[in-house]
Write a protein that holds these residues in place. Structure first.
Motif: not given
Length: 271
Positions: A6-17
């Motif tokens: 569960e991932l909160h407060c995320c943007g496009d680039m954070s999904l690279m992780g």
């Protein structure tokens, strides 16, 4: 080996992780929550996610701003996806047509959505989800008749339809559900604009309907039940009928055999 996240407060680039989490199966992705945080998850992020996490089985998107391209990428790459939940979306118009790429989707949930699709396009270009079994709508705005029609067309193979506290669902919009001819279960709660006639016009066309629940739908009246509707009630496997606090039918059903296949309809009903 991570399987659930569960991932909160995320943007496009954070999904690279998380694109390297190759075994991820369950993901709840929260981009924007009014009054708390505002992060942008667009088609870029959804595509990154789709290409990296191809084994997803359940996906929940909350406050995401994608469009047709992002949902299409998920459908094409995540071929094991069985359950998709979209909450409070900010999707661009036309995203609904991309659901047809989710070829193994079994459950679709829309929750707290201010609109379904602002511009679904030509209905003949929509396609459908061939394996879809369940459609759940909760606290959604259903005033846009064209969008509601597009949704039911996309979900025409569905077996279970659950509508809970959705605003704006009136007879003309609900009539679009006639296309869902394989429906076996219908549950309506808090659909205050729908009338008895609007309900009847749809469910009499569903030859496979087995279970019906109508709760807190104040414009559905005992006094307006027709002989055809009463006949349908008598052969249902399960009937839960409490459209308003004045309904006498729910009390009269006790011990009458209604709800059992081939059961008789209760004698006190006037039609």
């Amino acid at each position: 080996m991570l399987q659930e996240l569960e991932l909160h407060c995320c943007g496009d680039m954070s999904l690279m992780g998380i694109s390297g989490c190759r075994n991820l199966q369950v993901l709840k992705l929260i981009g924007c929550v009014d009054g708390f945080y505002n992060s942008v998850v667009s088609d870029i992020g959804l595509t990154i996610l789709a290409q990296g996490c191809r084994r997803l089985v359940k996906l929940e998107l909350c406050g995401c701003e994608g469009s047709y391209d992002g949902i299409k990428a998920i459908g094409q790459c995540c071929q094991m996806l069985e359950e998709l939940t979209i909450r409070d979306h900010r999707m661009d118009g036309g995203w609904l047509a991309a659901l047809s790429f989710c070829e193994n989707l079994k459950t679709l949930r829309l929750q707290s959505c201010k609109s379904i699709d602002s511009s679904p396009g030509l209905l003949e270009h929509l396609g459908s989800c061939p394996t879809l079994e369940e459609l759940h709508l909760q606290q959604c705005q259903l005033r846009d008749k064209q969008a509601v029609k597009a949704l039911f067309l996309t979900c025409k193979t569905v077996r279970e339809i659950v509508l809970q506290n959705c605003w704006g669902l009136e007879d003309e919009a609900f009539a679009s559900a006639t296309v869902c001819r394989r429906t076996r279960l219908l549950s309506l709660e808090g659909c205050s604009l729908l009338t008895t006639g609007g309900l009847e016009s749809v469910i009499l066309n569903w030859k496979e309907l087995e279970r019906l629940t109508v709760i807190s739908c104040n414009n559905v009246k005992d006094s307006e039940i027709t002989p055809d509707l009463a006949t349908l009630f008598s052969v249902l496997k399960e009937l839960k009928w409490r459209p308003d606090s004045k309904s006498l039918l729910s009390a009269g059903l006790a011990g009458t055999g209604v709800g059992n296949k081939g059961g008789r309809f209760f004698k006190g009903l006037k039609v």
